[in-house]
Design a protein around this motif. Sequence first.
Motif, short mmCIF file in Angstrom:
data_model
loop_
_atom_site.label_atom_id
_atom_site.label_comp_id
_atom_site.label_asym_id
_atom_site.label_seq_id
_atom_site.Cartn_x
_atom_site.Cartn_y
_atom_site.Cartn_z
N LEU A 18 0.83 -1.22 0.00
CA LEU A 18 0.00 0.00 0.00
C LEU A 18 0.86 1.26 0.00
O LEU A 18 0.52 2.25 -0.65
N PHE A 19 1.96 1.24 0.73
CA PHE A 19 2.89 2.37 0.70
C PHE A 19 3.39 2.57 -0.72
O PHE A 19 3.43 3.68 -1.22
N GLY A 20 3.78 1.46 -1.36
CA GLY A 20 4.30 1.52 -2.73
C GLY A 20 3.31 2.05 -3.74
O GLY A 20 3.69 2.65 -4.74
N ILE A 21 2.04 1.84 -3.49
CA ILE A 21 1.00 2.35 -4.40
C ILE A 21 0.63 3.78 -4.06
O ILE A 21 0.51 4.64 -4.95
N THR A 22 0.45 4.06 -2.79
CA THR A 22 -0.11 5.34 -2.35
C THR A 22 0.87 6.51 -2.45
O THR A 22 0.51 7.57 -2.96
#
Length: 142
Positions: A18-22
Amino acid sequence: MFLPRRLFPFPVSLLIVLFGITVPKLFDATLAVPPFELYDINDYPKLELMDVALHLVYGPFAYFFIYGYARFRIRGPSTIAWIVCCSLLGVGIEWLGTLVGVYTHKNWNLLYSFFVYGCLQGLLLVFSRLWLRSWETTKKHA
């Protein structure tokens, strides 16, 4: 079969992805729109379905970045080398994307991307270590 064996608990893996996407999406939502408009993603300045698909690639990249860090037991000065290598890989992928029209840079330089990738990967390392430590502490007290 092709995926690496699991090193992290599922909640931590999910946070990494999620960090990588957000976070990259937040950067794009800030830098690719007025008043900055430093670059366009894909063919048009407006968000398209392919833009969303492109951003979903960042999640696995973040996971494999942390996975490699943990799997190869990278520590100390090697951490900087790992971040530099992964940032160069990211810039290389972005450069290829520029060649095929995925990105249109206006007032942006790939050198900026290198520094942004490096900072974000360093931040991801810090957060992932905190998440893992928190998970281990929670498991001990449960």
